[in-house]
Design an enzyme around this catalytic site. Structure first.
Site, short mmCIF file in Angstrom:
data_model
loop_
_atom_site.label_atom_id
_atom_site.label_comp_id
_atom_site.label_asym_id
_atom_site.label_seq_id
_atom_site.Cartn_x
_atom_site.Cartn_y
_atom_site.Cartn_z
N GLU A 272 -4.94 5.76 -23.13
CA GLU A 272 -6.00 5.65 -23.85
C GLU A 272 -6.39 7.29 -24.02
OE1 GLU A 272 -7.61 3.16 -25.43
OE2 GLU A 272 -5.54 2.33 -24.99
N TRP A 275 -4.79 8.70 -27.04
CA TRP A 275 -4.92 8.23 -28.11
C TRP A 275 -6.16 9.15 -28.53
CZ3 TRP A 275 -4.07 5.19 -32.16
CH2 TRP A 275 -3.28 4.25 -31.89
N TRP A 303 -13.54 -3.56 -50.50
CA TRP A 303 -14.87 -4.05 -49.79
C TRP A 303 -15.99 -4.19 -50.97
CZ3 TRP A 303 -11.56 -4.23 -46.33
CH2 TRP A 303 -10.67 -3.01 -46.20
N ASN A 338 -15.26 -1.40 -25.53
CA ASN A 338 -13.97 -0.80 -26.29
C ASN A 338 -13.49 -2.19 -27.04
OD1 ASN A 338 -12.26 1.15 -27.73
ND2 ASN A 338 -10.94 0.02 -26.84
N TRP A 356 -15.74 -0.09 -44.45
CA TRP A 356 -15.85 0.46 -43.02
C TRP A 356 -16.69 1.67 -42.85
CZ3 TRP A 356 -13.80 5.49 -42.71
CH2 TRP A 356 -13.07 6.07 -43.67
N TRP A 379 -12.40 2.85 -36.41
CA TRP A 379 -12.82 1.99 -37.74
C TRP A 379 -11.82 1.95 -38.63
CZ3 TRP A 379 -16.64 -1.09 -39.14
CH2 TRP A 379 -17.59 -1.09 -38.29
#
Length: 459
Positions: A272, A275, A303, A338, A356, A379
């Site tokens: 993580e 990341w 969207w 998370n 988003w 996102w």
């Protein structure tokens, strides 16, 4: 002979340990610490009041630690990044310093600001020293076999690990005490209310939280997705403001494994943190992201959801208990688990078909750990527009996810207490009669129909 004096400009590195700019400046002579609060820039970047309050308290805690080293820390108000450059130049002249030391920030505006400052100061014959204190391995240290930036996480992670293995990267110590007389320190009060009971500020609090987490690190993989369990490190706000460094985190993790590198490099928490490094590299390689554009230039942007759906999502009135519980956690504490961040993001973006960017901005306006690279990366991952993003057909069911990760409804009962009387089956999606009796709203979408619509548009 005059002793060297250098400014250290603190930004997202509010600590004395493992702070390259501070450590190397102190090696050269006396240090004067500076913190600038860019008020209008904060508004433009949607930084949350709780995050700003946490930063202010973190600056005050940093001042205490610096003062023990005979290092002053002055804080000032500025308008924006352009005025930040002007203020630093003014302070360099005011204190007659030899140069400025700082740790890099990687979003586009921040890099432009720092490049401009370096250009101005070099033109005045001043020294500028820049370091990479926010990451473990320096940006651009790894690339594909073709010498190109990575776009997918797994091969990036493999290269990252190989680089880390060969470099012997370790945190820097606290600098030596300075031979410097501290006079009056300028302080600009930009404090805001936040949940101080949940997020005590400062470097010592961050270290305490790390020590508390390490015994649980071996269970992180199985506990991190369960919102009713304290299975994550809860260090993200401290990493965001730099009260602790990522390097310090993984060094402590390696020590916990007693130097067992095989177990260390297989650790899920380490993954993580990698990341986090990956998303920083992504915004460096793709400046369009800082202009609210998707990572994937050919991404489908379909969207067209109704604004009232967005408002219901913001108000935690979606009628889906897990989604509403997660949103209330964010609103009430400034933080969200998370796994739930992924759930609420996919719900808004793919099931409600809301852009988003709307959700990204809302998160930044409420998160105490609001970090541009990680928030944007998350996102865009959820919307299938980002680097190594979820495939378009991956849409998390808010009901199935609730049943799987909060099977007894413990998290829902805590955050949505009006549903606390329901049994373990109904609490994940109450009947219309139960909703009416308990004062809980009807669902704002039909999940099955919304999923069909999203797949048709995104395929």
């Amino acid at each position: 002979m005059r002793k060297n004096i250098n400014l250290v400009w603190f930004r997202n590195d509010l600590r004395v340990g493992d702070n390259p700019a501070l450590f190397y400046a102190a090696e050269q002579g006396a240090v004067i610490g500076i913190y600038l609060e860019p008020v209008e820039q904060r508004e433009a970047h949607d930084d949350a009041p709780c995050k700003i309050g946490f930063i202010y308290d973190s600056v005050n805690e940093l001042r205490k630690k610096l003062n023990k080293l005979n290092i002053p820390l002055h804080s000032f108000k500025v308008k924006d990044y352009q005025q930040s450059v002007e203020k630093i130049v003014q302070l360099v002249e005011q204190y007659n310093t030899d140069g400025v030391y700082f740790n890099n920030e990687y979003p586009f505006n921040e890099r432009n600001r720092d490049d401009e400052l370096e250009k101005v100061l070099l033109g005045k014959g001043k020294e500028v020293k820049r370091f990479d204190g926010d990451v473990i391995i320096p940006p651009n240290s790894v690339s594909t076999g073709k010498g190109e930036p990575y776009k997918v996480f797994t091969p990036y992670k493999k290269s990252w690990i190989e680089f880390h293995k060969t470099q012997g990267i370790s945190p820097l110590p606290i600098p030596s005490k300075q031979d410097f007389k501290i006079e009056k320190q300028h302080d600009y009060d930009f404090g805001h209310d936040y949940r101080k009971d949940l997020w005590p500020a400062g470097e010592l609090a961050a270290q305490d939280r790390l020590k508390e987490f390490l015994p649980k690190a071996g269970y992180y993989k199985e506990h991190r997705d369960i919102p009713a369990v304290k299975g994550t490190s809860m260090l993200s706000p401290y990493l965001t403001v730099g009260a602790i460094s990522a390097k310090q985190c993984i060094e402590s993790l390696l020590e916990w494994y007693e130097g067992d590198q095989e177990a260390f490099y297989l650790d899920t928490w380490l993954s993580e943190i990698i990341w986090r490094e990956f998303y920083r590299q992504i915004i460096i390689d793709n400046p369009q992201i800082s202009y609210h554009l998707p990572f994937k230039k050919d991404a489908k942007e379909v969207w067209n959801g109704q604004h009232e759906l967005f408002e219901k999502w913001c108000q935690a009135e979606t009628g889906f208990p897990l989604i509403d519980a997660a949103m209330r956690q964010l609103i009430q504490t400034g933080w969200m688990h998370n796994r739930l961040r992924m759930n609420v993001a996919m719900f808004l973006n793919k099931l409600c078909l809301i852009d988003w960017r709307e959700g990204e901005a809302f998160f930044m306006r409420h998160l105490i750990d609001g970090d541009f690279a990680s928030n944007n990366g998350g996102w865009q991952w959820c919307s299938s527009t980002g680097a190594d993003g979820a495939p378009y057909f991956r849409i998390m069911s808010p009901i199935t996810q609730s049943q799987r990760f909060d099977p007894q409804g413990k998290f829902i009962r805590k955050l949505v207490p009006e549903l606390a009387s329901l049994n373990n089956k109904d609490i994940h999606f109450p009947t219309s009669q139960q909703r009416k009796e308990l004062g809980y709203p009807e669902p704002i979408i039909d999940y099955k129909e919304a999923r069909k619509a999203a797949l048709a548009l995104l395929s």
